[in-house]
Design a protein around this motif. Structure first.
Motif, PDB file in Angstrom:
ATOM      1  N   UNK A  44       5.288   3.528   2.016  1.00  0.00           N
ATOM      2  CA  UNK A  44       4.639   2.267   1.686  1.00  0.00           C
ATOM      3  C   UNK A  44       4.626   1.342   2.891  1.00  0.00           C
ATOM      4  N   UNK A  45       3.503   0.640   3.049  1.00  0.00           N
ATOM      5  CA  UNK A  45       3.373  -0.378   4.084  1.00  0.00           C
ATOM      6  C   UNK A  45       3.100  -1.711   3.397  1.00  0.00           C
ATOM      7  N   UNK A  46       3.637  -2.775   3.985  1.00  0.00           N
ATOM      8  CA  UNK A  46       3.517  -4.117   3.427  1.00  0.00           C
ATOM      9  C   UNK A  46       2.877  -5.052   4.452  1.00  0.00           C
ATOM     10  N   UNK A  47       2.248  -6.102   3.942  1.00  0.00           N
ATOM     11  CA  UNK A  47       1.750  -7.169   4.798  1.00  0.00           C
ATOM     12  C   UNK A  47       2.138  -8.501   4.152  1.00  0.00           C
ATOM     13  N   UNK A  48       3.113  -9.171   4.753  1.00  0.00           N
ATOM     14  CA  UNK A  48       3.511 -10.496   4.292  1.00  0.00           C
ATOM     15  C   UNK A  48       2.652 -11.513   5.008  1.00  0.00           C
ATOM     16  N   UNK A  60      -3.918   4.619   6.843  1.00  0.00           N
ATOM     17  CA  UNK A  60      -2.779   5.447   7.234  1.00  0.00           C
ATOM     18  C   UNK A  60      -3.280   6.712   7.908  1.00  0.00           C
ATOM     19  N   UNK A  61      -2.629   7.084   8.975  1.00  0.00           N
ATOM     20  CA  UNK A  61      -2.931   8.345   9.658  1.00  0.00           C
ATOM     21  C   UNK A  61      -1.927   9.367   9.153  1.00  0.00           C
ATOM     22  N   UNK A  62      -2.414  10.275   8.319  1.00  0.00           N
ATOM     23  CA  UNK A  62      -1.548  11.189   7.588  1.00  0.00           C
ATOM     24  C   UNK A  62      -1.831  12.616   8.019  1.00  0.00           C
ATOM     25  N   UNK A  63      -0.763  13.341   8.306  1.00  0.00           N
ATOM     26  CA  UNK A  63      -0.890  14.759   8.646  1.00  0.00           C
ATOM     27  C   UNK A  63      -0.769  15.578   7.367  1.00  0.00           C
ATOM     28  N   UNK A  64      -1.844  16.283   7.035  1.00  0.00           N
ATOM     29  CA  UNK A  64      -1.836  17.101   5.829  1.00  0.00           C
ATOM     30  C   UNK A  64      -1.183  18.455   6.117  1.00  0.00           C
ATOM     31  N   UNK A 122       5.331  -4.446   7.733  1.00  0.00           N
ATOM     32  CA  UNK A 122       6.553  -3.648   7.668  1.00  0.00           C
ATOM     33  C   UNK A 122       6.262  -2.397   6.849  1.00  0.00           C
ATOM     34  N   UNK A 123       7.176  -1.448   6.897  1.00  0.00           N
ATOM     35  CA  UNK A 123       6.968  -0.218   6.132  1.00  0.00           C
ATOM     36  C   UNK A 123       8.301   0.321   5.647  1.00  0.00           C
ATOM     37  N   UNK A 124       8.234   1.024   4.533  1.00  0.00           N
ATOM     38  CA  UNK A 124       9.391   1.716   3.979  1.00  0.00           C
ATOM     39  C   UNK A 124       9.044   3.193   4.003  1.00  0.00           C
ATOM     40  N   UNK A 140       0.858  -1.180   0.000  1.00  0.00           N
ATOM     41  CA  UNK A 140       0.000   0.000   0.000  1.00  0.00           C
ATOM     42  C   UNK A 140       0.895   1.231   0.000  1.00  0.00           C
ATOM     43  N   UNK A 141       0.767   2.037  -1.044  1.00  0.00           N
ATOM     44  CA  UNK A 141       1.607   3.225  -1.181  1.00  0.00           C
ATOM     45  C   UNK A 141       0.764   4.483  -1.061  1.00  0.00           C
ATOM     46  N   UNK A 142       1.250   5.425  -0.266  1.00  0.00           N
ATOM     47  CA  UNK A 142       0.591   6.725  -0.118  1.00  0.00           C
ATOM     48  C   UNK A 142       1.194   7.712  -1.104  1.00  0.00           C
ATOM     49  N   UNK A 143       0.318   8.472  -1.762  1.00  0.00           N
ATOM     50  CA  UNK A 143       0.791   9.476  -2.712  1.00  0.00           C
ATOM     51  C   UNK A 143       0.060  10.789  -2.480  1.00  0.00           C
ATOM     52  N   UNK A 144       0.639  11.860  -3.013  1.00  0.00           N
ATOM     53  CA  UNK A 144       0.051  13.176  -2.841  1.00  0.00           C
ATOM     54  C   UNK A 144       0.954  14.055  -2.013  1.00  0.00           C
TER      55      UNK A 144
END
Length: 121
Positions: free
Chosen positions: A77-81, A97-101, A70-72, A22-26
């Motif tokens: 990006x966050x991953x779930x294996x 995701x808890x994102x601060x704008x 895990x996350x990068x 899962x990748x966050x963009x913007x």
């Protein structure tokens, strides 16, 4: 505009593995906690695993020892294996995701579109 885009779902036999991404963009100030939840039709969405910006993890009892989150941070990006998958893991999986704008400067909860995971017996 902030978006979370998921990938990696699919069909797998019991005992198999899948990896969700899962990748966050913007444009945003930063990402705090990230996580994965799952939901079956007619059921409430339930926590699978979360990870803080510092790397502290938390898992649902039902997935401990089988799933790894895990996350990068450099890639937002966050991953779930998911290993040793069971038929009861079949669900739609949602990234959170808890994102601060930047404007306004405050945290928001964002959700991905969901990805189907189906485990056959």
């Amino acid at each position: 505009q902030v978006q979370l885009v998921e990938s990696g779902g699919g069909l797998v036999q019991a005992g198999g593995s899948l990896r969700l991404s899962c990748a966050a963009s913007g444009s945003f100030f930063g990402i705090n906690a990230m996580g994965w939840y799952r939901q079956a039709p007619g059921n409430q969405r339930e926590l699978v695993a979360t990870i803080t910006s510092g790397g502290t993890t938390n898992y649902a009892d039902s997935v401990k020892g089988r799933f790894t989150i895990s996350r990068d941070n450099a890639k937002n990006t966050v991953y779930l294996q998911m290993n040793n998958l069971k038929p009861e893991d079949t669900d739609v999986y949602y990234c959170n995701a808890k994102i601060t704008t930047r404007t306004p400067f405050r945290p928001y909860d964002y959700w991905g579109q969901g990805t189907q995971v189906t485990v056959s017996s």
